[in-house]
Design an enzyme around this catalytic site. Sequence first.
Site, PDB file in Angstrom:
ATOM      1  CE1 TYR A 181       0.451   1.638   4.322  1.00 17.70           C
ATOM      2  CE2 TYR A 181       0.652  -0.748   4.549  1.00 17.70           C
ATOM      3  CZ  TYR A 181       0.845   0.528   5.055  1.00 17.70           C
ATOM      4  OH  TYR A 181       1.425   0.704   6.289  1.00 17.70           O
ATOM      5  CB  CYS A 182       1.732   3.859  -1.691  1.00 18.84           C
ATOM      6  SG  CYS A 182       0.791   3.649  -3.226  1.00 18.84           S
ATOM      7  CB  THR A 183      -0.283   8.392  -0.490  1.00 12.81           C
ATOM      8  OG1 THR A 183       0.915   8.451   0.273  1.00 12.81           O
ATOM      9  CG2 THR A 183      -1.243   9.476  -0.016  1.00 12.81           C
TER      10      THR A 183
END
Length: 294
Positions: A181-183
Amino acid sequence: MSIINLSAYRFVGLDDLPALRERILERCLALALKGTILLAPEGINLFLAGPREPIDAFMDWLRADPRFAGLEPKESISEDVPFGRMRVRLKKEIITMRMPTIRPEGGRAPSVAPATLQRWLAQGHDDDGREVMLLDTRNDYETDVGLFENAVDYRIGSFTAFPDAIAADRARYENKTVVSYCTGGIRCEKAVLHMQDIGMDNVFQLEGGILKYFEETDGTHWRGECFVFDERGAVDKSLAPAAIPPLPSGERAGVRGQSCGMAEEERAPLNASASTRPSSAPSGHLLPAGEKGW
């Protein structure tokens, strides 16, 4: 007046970059929008802010180009515009990984919807009974502000350090389901494609990233806030601007207008080593002392 903060990306082949940059910049300026848009041969990465009507007008105009028809932006609201100006920039990559064999425009990485991930975390396994491991692909100063419970955090200073970090630690993920996951989705999509390329199985990205998780769930299993690359600094689980410490003295918050890794384009790696420990609790510090924030 409420300001709409919009972020979106799309991996798609682009070959008319200079002309496209001029058209996009002209349209944004005509609508008095502010923010940052990156264009590269592999696609577009954008973060814009403005009132609802011009934001919608720009997206309608952009989606008229078939290459961008599938853009699915994420939105949040603030009282003020968190950018100082409008920039459209040409880059080699819309998110720098420096792995030329990875071509995201050739096919999307497998993804998990926010509601599905929340259910997996609540039940302790995926739908096939495998243990689920969360992998944070963001930089150390972002994970200091917030991250998922029990997520693996390599404490990298730049996304370019991710391939070495995962190569040194891939045994950890054997026979497990990995959700990166990331922003907003762009880094974790490239990360999954790279993990597939080196032979890892059962790897997924969180569809739409943290921001979409906040939008579509109640934020359960998340600790802290989510760092964003604009003057808000971070948003909470309701996508409202969060109260966080200011940038260190001398930093220029107004030029941090980059969505989910746009700052990678201008920052050198802070730490090339690959820590394999899960992160400790968020500390609330935005950036390492003396480091640039753009």
